[in-house]
Design a protein around this motif. Structure first.
Motif, mmCIF file in Angstrom:
data_model
loop_
_atom_site.group_PDB
_atom_site.id
_atom_site.type_symbol
_atom_site.label_atom_id
_atom_site.label_comp_id
_atom_site.label_asym_id
_atom_site.label_seq_id
_atom_site.Cartn_x
_atom_site.Cartn_y
_atom_site.Cartn_z
ATOM 1 N N SER A 252 19.355 -51.260 55.763
ATOM 2 C CA SER A 252 17.999 -51.532 56.219
ATOM 3 C C SER A 252 17.197 -50.245 56.341
ATOM 4 N N VAL A 253 16.008 -50.247 55.773
ATOM 5 C CA VAL A 253 15.103 -49.104 55.914
ATOM 6 C C VAL A 253 14.717 -48.940 57.374
ATOM 7 N N ASP A 254 14.495 -50.039 58.068
ATOM 8 C CA ASP A 254 14.094 -49.962 59.478
ATOM 9 C C ASP A 254 15.149 -49.248 60.319
ATOM 10 N N PHE A 255 16.418 -49.414 59.956
ATOM 11 C CA PHE A 255 17.481 -48.800 60.730
ATOM 12 C C PHE A 255 17.477 -47.289 60.572
ATOM 13 N N LEU A 256 17.163 -46.798 59.381
ATOM 14 C CA LEU A 256 17.307 -45.379 59.093
ATOM 15 C C LEU A 256 16.036 -44.568 59.320
ATOM 16 N N GLU A 257 14.872 -45.167 59.167
ATOM 17 C CA GLU A 257 13.643 -44.384 59.133
ATOM 18 C C GLU A 257 13.283 -43.757 60.475
ATOM 19 N N GLN A 258 13.937 -44.178 61.544
ATOM 20 C CA GLN A 258 13.624 -43.638 62.861
ATOM 21 C C GLN A 258 14.214 -42.251 63.085
ATOM 22 N N TRP A 259 15.134 -41.813 62.227
ATOM 23 C CA TRP A 259 15.853 -40.570 62.466
ATOM 24 C C TRP A 259 15.223 -39.389 61.746
ATOM 25 N N ALA A 260 15.579 -38.191 62.218
ATOM 26 C CA ALA A 260 15.199 -36.965 61.537
ATOM 27 C C ALA A 260 15.919 -36.880 60.191
ATOM 28 N N PRO A 261 15.367 -36.146 59.218
ATOM 29 C CA PRO A 261 15.998 -36.059 57.888
ATOM 30 C C PRO A 261 17.459 -35.624 57.925
ATOM 31 N N ALA A 262 17.822 -34.678 58.795
ATOM 32 C CA ALA A 262 19.208 -34.206 58.841
ATOM 33 C C ALA A 262 20.154 -35.339 59.231
ATOM 34 N N LEU A 263 19.775 -36.162 60.212
ATOM 35 C CA LEU A 263 20.611 -37.289 60.616
ATOM 36 C C LEU A 263 20.694 -38.334 59.506
ATOM 37 N N GLN A 264 19.584 -38.542 58.807
ATOM 38 C CA GLN A 264 19.612 -39.478 57.685
ATOM 39 C C GLN A 264 20.609 -39.028 56.625
ATOM 40 N N ARG A 265 20.625 -37.727 56.324
ATOM 41 C CA ARG A 265 21.562 -37.222 55.317
ATOM 42 C C ARG A 265 23.008 -37.386 55.770
ATOM 43 N N VAL A 266 23.280 -37.101 57.057
ATOM 44 C CA VAL A 266 24.635 -37.273 57.581
ATOM 45 C C VAL A 266 25.074 -38.727 57.440
ATOM 46 N N PHE A 267 24.197 -39.639 57.832
ATOM 47 C CA PHE A 267 24.552 -41.059 57.762
ATOM 48 C C PHE A 267 24.770 -41.497 56.328
ATOM 49 N N LEU A 268 23.898 -41.073 55.417
ATOM 50 C CA LEU A 268 24.008 -41.493 54.027
ATOM 51 C C LEU A 268 25.295 -40.973 53.389
ATOM 52 N N ARG A 269 25.665 -39.729 53.687
ATOM 53 C CA ARG A 269 26.915 -39.186 53.129
ATOM 54 C C ARG A 269 28.109 -40.020 53.557
ATOM 55 N N ARG A 270 28.163 -40.353 54.840
ATOM 56 C CA ARG A 270 29.312 -41.108 55.338
ATOM 57 C C ARG A 270 29.269 -42.562 54.882
ATOM 58 N N TRP A 271 28.094 -43.097 54.735
ATOM 59 C CA TRP A 271 27.958 -44.453 54.186
ATOM 60 C C TRP A 271 28.535 -44.511 52.773
ATOM 61 N N LEU A 272 28.145 -43.550 51.944
ATOM 62 C CA LEU A 272 28.671 -43.508 50.582
ATOM 63 C C LEU A 272 30.181 -43.331 50.580
ATOM 64 N N ARG A 273 30.672 -42.466 51.464
ATOM 65 C CA ARG A 273 32.119 -42.253 51.545
ATOM 66 C C ARG A 273 32.837 -43.535 51.915
ATOM 67 N N ASP A 274 32.301 -44.306 52.867
ATOM 68 C CA ASP A 274 32.946 -45.552 53.278
ATOM 69 C C ASP A 274 32.926 -46.595 52.173
ATOM 70 N N LEU A 275 31.961 -46.488 51.270
ATOM 71 C CA LEU A 275 31.903 -47.400 50.136
ATOM 72 C C LEU A 275 32.781 -46.928 48.980
ATOM 73 N N GLY A 276 33.488 -45.812 49.197
ATOM 74 C CA GLY A 276 34.369 -45.297 48.163
ATOM 75 C C GLY A 276 33.639 -44.524 47.081
ATOM 76 N N MET A 277 32.425 -44.070 47.366
ATOM 77 C CA MET A 277 31.629 -43.338 46.389
ATOM 78 C C MET A 277 31.602 -41.855 46.751
ATOM 79 N N ASP A 278 31.529 -41.013 45.749
ATOM 80 C CA ASP A 278 31.398 -39.581 45.983
ATOM 81 C C ASP A 278 29.973 -39.267 46.415
#
Length: 474
Positions: A252-278
């Motif tokens: 959800s865009v609504d879930f992520l857009e509230q955060w600072a860019p650095a937190l968004q990047r941290v979340f996205l990296r771990r999200w991709l990792r949990d999906l088995g993606m590099d």
């Protein structure tokens, strides 16, 4: 009498830091080199219950002799030994990386719940790993280097010697007159680690940093602490985003857009990792992050090994687009099992897929489908369907609602009932129905290559594996 340093460190880690039972049985990875031979000797000195694992890489004329040496060494200690042959083809960035990945895949296959595998990486290995990761531009995950413990298959990989140096382990062996093997690859400068050992570390010592390995390892430990904090934060956010505990490839865009860019990047990296993606490089990750900015609806981003699409306030990602080539056809799901062109089915209990179907098999219904004619088809221009209430609606609108991007809408395979209700769109939608009786209809896709292709479980509404992962036990 005081124990030698390797035996003292091994006992401390196993029985005090990790609080394992003296009755615990261990696998022990042994190449026959100095480090793993020291670990094997220390394990025997502590009377550990051990089975030795040796990987034969088959990449050197002496590979078979090395395997025989390890088997003889293990037998001398009264330990059984398994020789594991590395498959010829492995994925990875280079020969070192391919060999490492292959070894761990083989080791993981041996592990069962409660098993522990001891491995002899030490302080110098840890420093080399961090420096190599730094030169690759790695993030926190890479710079934290090797954890003392992590999940491997169904068991645990443990590295009890990370605080000991290479020199101390060799001194331990020399004092006891124990021989070890020298792999000539360790001195071949075409390998990155060999270049570090032969060129970089001596230069650092010469320039006034004799404790470079220890200091770099300390930095890796500090970064590992930061990584643990980030992982804990991500786990908390993942519970809020996916309360049922299953990571989705829709965010959800609504879930992520509230955060600072650095937190968004941290979340996205771990999200991709949990999906088995590099995780992509920083520039590519920033392109992905921009999808969550205002006014980005209907935008598509193509990255190496990653495709992303934003529609409204949702972003979907794929490593490979869903590709299920199922020809148009009608079929009756007769009991007990059957097969069509590109798919197969079985009637079975709802608690597990029938034998012979892969893990991604889905339940499309129960007794209400017995004796009925179902059909697979692609979207046709102006097509309609009937919802569960029997109302006729445009198919285009439904595909938009379930998140099928416009550029895939003519390619997805759609499974209809004989009343034009949509039962399943692999990778995007699965009808939920009340199940009656003891048997339900499981359906599985047959992929010509034997590979599911998109890396997702199509029957779980775009959900993949649980976020309840852990990098280390501590």
């Amino acid at each position: 009498m005081a124990l030698p340093e390797p035996e003292k460190e091994l006992r401390q880690k196993l029985f005090f830091d990790w609080q394992l039972s003296p009755e615990q049985r261990f696998f022990l990875a042994c190449s026959g080199g100095a480090d793993s031979t020291a670990l094997l000797h220390a394990a025997h000195a502590l009377a550990l219950r051990v089975e030795v694992l040796h990987v034969n890489h088959n990449w050197h004329p002496d590979s078979a002799r090395w395997a025989e040496h390890v088997a003889t060494l293990a037998a001398g200690y009264g330990y059984p030994c398994r020789i594991l042959d590395l498959p010829a083809k492995q994925g990875g960035e280079g020969p070192e990386d391919r060999a490492r990945r292959g070894r761990y895949l083989l080791f993981a296959d041996q592990m069962r719940a409660g098993d522990w595998l001891l491995s002899a990486q030490h302080q110098d290995d840890q420093a080399e790993t961090m420096l190599l990761q730094l030169l690759r531009g790695a993030g926190v995950d890479g710079l934290a280097a090797m954890p003392e413990r992590r999940r491997l298959g169904a068991g645990t990989l443990a590295r009890p010697f990370l605080e000991l140096t290479r020199a101390s382990l060799r001194q331990y062996l020399r004092q006891r007159g124990i021989r070890w093997l020298e792999d000539p690859a360790n001195n071949e400068l075409r390998y990155a680690r060999a270049r570090l050992r032969e060129r970089i570390w001596p230069l650092l010592h010469e320039l006034g940093w004799p404790q470079a390995s220890r200091v770099i390892t300390r930095s890796a430990a500090n970064i590992a602490d930061q990584l643990a904090v980030e992982d804990a934060w991500y786990a908390q956010q993942a519970m809020l985003c996916w309360p049922d505990g299953e990571i989705a490839r829709v965010l959800s865009v609504d879930f992520l857009e509230q955060w600072a860019p650095a937190l968004q990047r941290v979340f996205l990296r771990r999200w991709l990792r949990d999906l088995g993606m590099d995780a992509p490089d920083r520039q590519s990750l920033e392109r992905l992050r921009q999808l969550f900015a205002p006014s980005q609806g209907g935008r598509r981003v193509e990255l190496p090994n990653l495709h992303a699409w934003r529609q409204g306030q949702k972003v979907q990602i794929w490593q490979h687009f869903p590709s299920h080539e199922i020809p148009a056809q009608e079929w009756k799901p007769l009991a007990p099992c059957g097969q069509g062109d590109g798919f197969r089915w079985c009637w079975e209990q709802p608690v597990r897929a029938a034998q012979g179907l892969r893990e991604g098999a889905v339940i499309i219904g129960g007794a209400e489908l017995q004796g009925r004619t179902l059909r697979w088809t692609k979207r046709q221009a102006g097509a309609h369907y009937r919802n569960s209430a029997g109302h006729r609606r445009p198919l285009k609108k439904f595909l938009l609602e379930v998140g099928v991007p416009p550029f895939l809408r003519d390619d997805v395979s759609i499974l209809y009932s004989d009343t034009d209700e949509i039962l399943w769109i692999p990778g995007f939608y699965l009808r939920k129905s009340a199940l009656h009786g003891t048997e339900v209809l499981w359906v599985d896709l047959i992929h010509p290559t034997g590979n599911p292709g998109d890396g997702t479980d199509p029957g779980e509404m775009l959900r993949t594996r649980s976020w309840r992962y852990w990098r280390a036990l501590s």
